[in-house]
Motif scaffolding. Sequence first.
Motif, PDB file in Angstrom:
ATOM      1  N   THR A   1       0.688  -1.214  -0.232  1.00  0.00           N
ATOM      2  CA  THR A   1      -0.098  -0.018  -0.043  1.00  0.00           C
ATOM      3  C   THR A   1       0.922   1.221   0.012  1.00  0.00           C
ATOM      4  O   THR A   1       0.805   2.133   0.818  1.00  0.00           O
TER       5      THR A   1
ATOM      6  N   ASN B   1      -6.878  -1.006   3.586  1.00  0.00           N
ATOM      7  CA  ASN B   1      -7.069   0.156   2.632  1.00  0.00           C
ATOM      8  C   ASN B   1      -8.127  -0.325   1.581  1.00  0.00           C
ATOM      9  O   ASN B   1      -8.946   0.361   1.038  1.00  0.00           O
TER      10      ASN B   1
ATOM     11  N   LYS C   1       0.428   2.470   6.370  1.00  0.00           N
ATOM     12  CA  LYS C   1       0.125   1.987   4.890  1.00  0.00           C
ATOM     13  C   LYS C   1      -1.414   2.728   4.631  1.00  0.00           C
ATOM     14  O   LYS C   1      -1.362   3.520   3.897  1.00  0.00           O
ATOM     15  N   SER C   2      -2.259   1.998   5.432  1.00  0.00           N
ATOM     16  CA  SER C   2      -3.700   2.689   5.055  1.00  0.00           C
ATOM     17  C   SER C   2      -3.804   4.300   5.554  1.00  0.00           C
ATOM     18  O   SER C   2      -4.600   4.891   4.903  1.00  0.00           O
TER      19      SER C   2
ATOM     20  N   THR D   1      -3.020   1.378  -5.403  1.00  0.00           N
ATOM     21  CA  THR D   1      -3.910   2.225  -4.584  1.00  0.00           C
ATOM     22  C   THR D   1      -4.632   3.119  -5.048  1.00  0.00           C
ATOM     23  O   THR D   1      -4.761   3.383  -6.401  1.00  0.00           O
TER      24      THR D   1
ATOM     25  N   LYS E   1       0.946   4.334  -0.929  1.00  0.00           N
ATOM     26  CA  LYS E   1       0.303   5.356  -1.557  1.00  0.00           C
ATOM     27  C   LYS E   1       0.709   6.825  -1.381  1.00  0.00           C
ATOM     28  O   LYS E   1       1.582   6.831  -0.534  1.00  0.00           O
TER      29      LYS E   1
ATOM     30  N   ASN F   1      -4.283  -4.904   5.105  1.00  0.00           N
ATOM     31  CA  ASN F   1      -4.882  -4.712   3.952  1.00  0.00           C
ATOM     32  C   ASN F   1      -6.234  -3.854   4.055  1.00  0.00           C
ATOM     33  O   ASN F   1      -7.120  -3.919   3.152  1.00  0.00           O
TER      34      ASN F   1
ATOM     35  N   HIS G   1      -8.032  -4.870  -3.041  1.00  0.00           N
ATOM     36  CA  HIS G   1      -6.965  -3.884  -3.133  1.00  0.00           C
ATOM     37  C   HIS G   1      -5.725  -4.128  -4.036  1.00  0.00           C
ATOM     38  O   HIS G   1      -5.061  -3.171  -4.482  1.00  0.00           O
TER      39      HIS G   1
ATOM     40  N   GLU H   1      -0.515  -3.376  -6.767  1.00  0.00           N
ATOM     41  CA  GLU H   1      -1.431  -2.510  -5.926  1.00  0.00           C
ATOM     42  C   GLU H   1      -1.293  -1.208  -6.298  1.00  0.00           C
ATOM     43  O   GLU H   1      -0.516  -0.418  -5.896  1.00  0.00           O
TER      44      GLU H   1
END
Length: 492
Positions: free
Chosen positions: A84, A255, A277-278, A434, A86, A253, A385, A432
Amino acid sequence: MSAPRPGVDDFGARLSFDRGAPGRRAVDVPSWNGDETPLPDSHLLRDSVRLPELSQSELVRYYTELSARNYGIDSGTYPLGSCTMKYNPKVNDLVALMPGFSRAHPQAPPEEVQGTLRTMLELRRGLGELTGLPHVSLAPAAGAHGELAGVLMVTHALEDRGDIDTRRRILVPDSAHGTNPATAAMAGYKVTQIPTAANGSMDRATIERELDETVAAVMVTAPNTLGLWEQGIEEVAELIHDAGAYLYGDGANFNAIMGRVRYGDLGFDVVHLNLHKSFSTPHGGGGPGAGPVCCSEELARYLPTPVVEEDDDGLVRLAAPERSIGLMQQFHGNAGVLIRAYAYMRALGLGGLRAVSGQAVLNANYMRALLHGHFDLPYDRPVLHEVVFSGSRQRREHGVPTYDIAKRLIDHGFHPPTVYFPLIVEEALMIEPTESEPPEAIEALAEAMIAVAEEAERDPDTLHHAPWTAPIGRLDEATAARRPVLRWQDGS
């Protein structure tokens, strides 16, 4: 042909130690008028170690050029699956750097740091609401750290129940993150692997067969590392609880589901979240991170200390739960990461977080549709995701392994996706995008991957020796592992 530009065209061949000249300085150091401190004994000094001697302009140019050789989410699409990677809003950094937060001492009396503590309290409450597990400790420093906290909490609960001597197994799906079985083993449990069924979810028959009085917990990554939802997880949770075990959730995960699905509503007893991450803190290079652990009422008394609580008089304090597993690290968590997560959560609100998860799922499925047919797709159903392709066709038909595909993508200007993970997918390519990426960026990455797939068929030798355009080409990894050069050495 133009002449090489010193310090630019040869960058990577010459480090800072090899540049400059004796006597050059980047700063002026005032003369010392105090007493001199004697040097250590001569046998403790090393004449072979020297510092670079650069002027200020040379130093600035060197590090500017060095920074341009790095690749991050601010440079372009960073499609590492399971990570992730992002976009990280810069305003979060500004909030975390506010003096009231950044200069707060971890041992300051609570009366002097109420702003920081109340921010942590609101973050704790927000994470509890989002997960459906209202009891939260912000102390763990990373996802695996949060996993360990959760498993130790289960251990303490089993001790209080008198079941710890009997329940010595933890069931872990082969689609879980690799840290799950490692954490269970570290906590002293025997790990039993649950295979993945043809639909990409846990094999229900195996779960039912393995659940007995020896099982302490089942660790489930949801969504799993195939980018798929665990179908029937509510029924599985009921089976686990009927067997007297706990359901642990790997929320790395998150997200894909935040603002839409709550772990507590599904029957999970304890989960960890990866805020780096999220919730957007940059985490390349191994850190920093935060892995808060969230749990049900039953396990709240075992949370790692400290837990942020509000007294009846309105004062926010750090408290130790009644049967806490204890400290996970120094003080009470990575404050900068927690502040960034709070800023991200408050800026977006519940509606914004729902939009994030929805866009992340849409982007992954768009990538799945664009690459469909160009690479094998072992589990061919809508994803959440991330999407996991396989390069097995390219290896089987053209002798081009996934490793070559990843290296060739560098020549097309993209950071490679995660490769060879999850292990249950042969020649895995795990992507991924994102929610950060616009359609044009996803299309450009897909076009590059399709071009590489065509190159694998037409000119596999080009892929075998890629990358061609990177500052450093393909390394001899065996030699690097067996005979690493760990420090600069004067070649003269």
